[in-house]
Each structure stands twice: as structure tokens, then as C-alpha cells.
Design a protein around this motif. Structure first.
Motif, PDB file in Angstrom:
ATOM      1  N   PRO A  60       1.136   9.730 -31.304  1.00 20.34           N
ATOM      2  CA  PRO A  60       0.738  10.893 -30.494  1.00 20.34           C
ATOM      3  C   PRO A  60      -0.655  10.744 -29.886  1.00 20.34           C
ATOM      4  CG  PRO A  60       1.791  11.610 -32.515  1.00 20.34           C
ATOM      5  CD  PRO A  60       1.573  10.133 -32.658  1.00 20.34           C
ATOM      6  N   GLY A  63      -0.451   8.424 -27.035  1.00 23.31           N
ATOM      7  CA  GLY A  63       0.076   9.106 -25.857  1.00 23.31           C
ATOM      8  C   GLY A  63      -1.011   9.826 -25.080  1.00 23.31           C
ATOM      9  N   VAL A  64      -1.970  10.407 -25.791  1.00 23.22           N
ATOM     10  CA  VAL A  64      -3.100  11.057 -25.127  1.00 23.22           C
ATOM     11  C   VAL A  64      -3.886  10.042 -24.307  1.00 23.22           C
ATOM     12  CG1 VAL A  64      -5.279  12.269 -25.492  1.00 23.22           C
ATOM     13  CG2 VAL A  64      -3.282  12.862 -26.869  1.00 23.22           C
ATOM     14  N   ASP A  67      -2.184   9.258 -21.042  1.00 24.48           N
ATOM     15  CA  ASP A  67      -2.270  10.309 -20.025  1.00 24.48           C
ATOM     16  C   ASP A  67      -3.684  10.529 -19.523  1.00 24.48           C
ATOM     17  OD1 ASP A  67       0.436  10.944 -19.881  1.00 24.48           O
ATOM     18  OD2 ASP A  67       0.324  12.362 -21.559  1.00 24.48           O
ATOM     19  N   VAL A 163      -3.216  17.127 -27.889  1.00 25.36           N
ATOM     20  CA  VAL A 163      -2.376  16.071 -28.441  1.00 25.36           C
ATOM     21  C   VAL A 163      -0.927  16.519 -28.541  1.00 25.36           C
ATOM     22  CG1 VAL A 163      -2.000  14.611 -30.477  1.00 25.36           C
ATOM     23  CG2 VAL A 163      -4.333  15.124 -29.731  1.00 25.36           C
ATOM     24  N   GLY A 166       2.891  16.926 -25.619  1.00 27.44           N
ATOM     25  CA  GLY A 166       4.167  16.213 -25.498  1.00 27.44           C
ATOM     26  C   GLY A 166       5.234  16.818 -26.386  1.00 27.44           C
ATOM     27  N   ARG A 297       2.565  11.430 -23.422  1.00 27.91           N
ATOM     28  CA  ARG A 297       2.608  12.185 -24.666  1.00 27.91           C
ATOM     29  C   ARG A 297       4.030  12.569 -25.063  1.00 27.91           C
ATOM     30  NH1 ARG A 297      -2.019  16.317 -23.052  1.00 27.91           N
ATOM     31  NH2 ARG A 297      -1.470  15.416 -21.030  1.00 27.91           N
TER      32      ARG A 297
END
Length: 356
Positions: A60, A63-64, A67, A163, A166, A297
Motif C-alpha cells: 500500500p 502504491g502511494v 501515484d 494511503v 486505493g 494505490r
């Protein structure tokens, strides 16, 4: 702005394939060495928990990063750090240092997959997705050679904060929510198979060669299934998703009854092919339904659910296999995959005759 192209998609797909191939080769060697030196499935569970569990917790956050920062630079840095970490693994001997270096390698490579997956829709025209697979210096150079737009320009109005953005988006979409829950069940079910591969090969007297063949046959099947993903369209992807999920369940479950080692290899080839096609369908659906500003995310949230599901299974897989044997793990995987497939059945499109 550089126009999307098939060439860019092919290079990113190839980079991901090289990265996954290198990672799988390294972890295959790691697991066999651990089992050879300790003779216990518990050490295999520990190694898989350290790697997959770490990925599940960190994805996670990765993923931040995908982005927030330039995805191309992030992917290159991830691959180069991964190269350094895996190089150090070659000089470790005792189990504890092997696990520690595997942990560092996992941390380094975690940002690559969500960033790569999120970048693909910006690099290709709609529906031009090749195959799913996620090492290192060569992969980084391939990513560096792509000059397309990895991220769209974002404004405050289209930004998604935090966070958990997503997860929130994924769970707000009925289709994605159903798929996510089904694949959590799938992950919890099949994790024990990853622990059982080395003991299974040993039980048939095939040793390291047999273990390598199990992974290779599944990988070859997955490659073939991923390539077949080019046949997927928005109108047929759900039918393939459900049908192939049942085939994967049958393939894993049949290993519990395998009379000879060749049967295991055939079952792994079939399971890999169906699972590869499922992976493509899943990735395309999540990519298509996720806005660019939160796509890394969303992909990371799905990956995290899957990896944490595996981590849960690793907690009991070692003792389970030591007591009941490796074939029991495949029986469990087959049953769990069947449940997961049944959960996906409601996603099948209704025929005009049955529609309200």
C-alpha cells in the motif's frame, strides 16, 4: 505529449517478465537451500512469510509512491536496488542471513509492480494489454527506454488523498469488491502450496531438479495463459475469469491424487495456464475501472490483499505439511480455489432471456 504505442507496452511487459523471472529463480533457490539445510517446512514458511508478508504490508505504501512520484524513475530505482540485494544473497550461507537479505530484496522490489501496472493504461491505447508478469538491471534499462507518459497530469480536484484511497475506491465498486474478497480466499488457500513444493518433489525422489520443474511448468503455463490474454475482450473477460478459476482449482486439487511425478508436472502446466489468463483478466479489469490518480494505490491494495492472504496461510502451512504431508496442501488449495471460483460466478453476464 508522446502518443501511446504498442512498442511501449511490449517493453514494459518484457521488463516485468524479466523482473518476475529473476525474482522467482532467486526465491526458488532460496527455498531449496533452506529445506536442504534444515529439513523443515517451518523454515520454508518463515522465508515465504518474510517475503510475501513484507510485500503485503509495504505494497500500500508502494502504491502511494507510484501515484505521487514519477513512475518511470521509481521503477528504475526499484530494479537497481533489487539487483544489489539479490547479489548479496549469493554470499550468504546460514538461514538467518538468507532471510534477512530476502527481506531487504523484497523491500527494494515492492514499488515496481504497482507502478508498472498503473503506468500501462497511459502507455497504450484502450484494450492493448499483453501479458501479466512482474529483475533488475536489464529490466531497469528497458523501463528507462520508454519515453511515454507514465502518469497523467493531476489536479487537486481529481486527487485521492491518503494511503487507504486505493482500498476505499476498490471496496466502493461492487465488481472490484467481489473480486477482491474472492481472491483473498484464493490466496489463503494456495499459500500452503508454495511451502509444499520442495517436500513434494522430495517425496517423489526428484530433489532440486523436480522442485525446479514444478516451478518451471507452472511458469510456462502462466506465460502461455498470459499470452492468451490477448483474446480477452470486455464482453468475454468475466466468462474466462470464472471458467479458468475452476480449472485452476481442478489442477491444484488433482495433485493430491498424483500417482507419479509426471502427473504433477502436467497439473502444474494446466494450473499455470488458467491462472495466467485469470491474472490478465483481473489486471485489465482493475486498470480499466481505476482513475489514473489513484490507480497505483488500487493495484497496490489488491496486491496487498493477495499477499497478506498468502502470509496468513504461511502461519500454519509449515506444521500442516510436516504432519499431513505435501499432497494435503494441494487438496486444500483445490478446495479453496473452488470456493473462490464459486464466489465469482455472480459476476457472469446475464443472457437476454434471463435478464429482468
Amino acid at each position: 505529449m508522446i502518443a501511446p504505442s504498442r512498442s511501449a507496452a511490449r517493453r514494459i511487459a518484457l521488463a516485468r517478465l524479466i523482473s518476475l523471472t529473476g525474482t522467482q529463480a532467486a526465491f526458488t533457490a532460496l527455498l531449496f537451500v533452506l529445506f536442504e539445510r534444515t529439513g523443515s517446512s517451518r523454515w520454508l514458511s518463515a522465508a515465504l512469510l518474510v517475503t510475501f508478508g513484507t510485500q503485503g504490508l509495504l505494497t500500500p505504501l508502494a502504491g502511494v509512491l507510484g501515484d505521487r512520484f514519477d513512475r518511470r524513475r521509481l521503477m528504475i530505482a526499484s530494479e537497481l536496488l533489487g539487483a544489489a540485494s539479490f547479489s548479496a544473497l549469493a554470499f550468504a550461507r546460514a538461514p538467518a542471513p538468507l532471510l534477512a537479505l530476502a527481506f531487504l530484496a523484497t523491500v527494494a522490489e515492492t514499488p515496481f509492480f504497482p507502478a508498472a501496472s498503473a503506468a500501462v493504461p497511459n502507455l497504450v491505447r484502450p484494450a492493448v494489454f499483453l501479458f501479466n508478469a512482474s529483475t533488475f538491471v536489464v529490466s531497469a534499462l528497458l523501463v528507462a527506454s520508454v519515453t511515454g507518459t507514465f502518469s497523467r497530469q493531476r489536479t487537486e480536484e481529481e486527487s485521492y488523498r491518503g494511503v487507504r484511497a486505493g482500498v476505499r475506491f476498490m471496496m466502493s465498486q461492487p465488481l472490484l469488491r467481489t473480486m477482491t474478497i474472492a481472491f483473498a480466499v484464493f490466496a489463503i488457500s494456495i499459500g500452503s502450496v508454495l511451502v509444499a513444493e520442495v517436500p513434494l518433489a522430495t517425496s517423489f525422489g526428484t530433489g532440486s531438479i523436480g522442485y525446479g520443474l514444478i516451478s518451471t511448468m507452472f511458469g510456462l503455463g502462466a506465460l502461455a495463459g498470459s499470452l492468451a490474454g490477448r483474446l480477452l475482450t470486455e464482453s468475454n473477460e468475466r466468462r474466462f475469469l470464472v471458467a479458468c478459476s475452476f480449472v485452476t482449482a481442478a489442477g491444484f486439487g488433482s495433485v493430491a491424487l498424483a500417482p507419479a511425478f509426471w502427473f504433477v508436472l502436467v497439473a502444474m502446466l494446466v494450473s499455470g495456464a488458467s491462472d495466467g489468463l485469470v491474472d490478465v483478466a483481473v489486471e485489465v479489469i482493475y486498470q480499466r475501472l481505476s482513475p489514473d490518480a489513484v490507480r497505483s494505490r488500487v493495484i497496490a491494495a489488491l496486491e496487498s490483499v493477495f499477499l497478506l492472504g498468502l502470509a496468513v496461510s504461511f502461519l500454519f502451512a509449515g506444521p500442516f505439511i510436516d504432519v499431513l504431508g505435501p499432497k494435503a496442501a494441494y487438496a486444500l488449495a483445490g478446495a479453496g480455489c473452488a470456493v473462490s471460483a464459486l464466489m465469482l460466478v455472480p459476476l457472469l453476464p446475464r443472457s437476454p432471456a434471463t435478464a429482468p
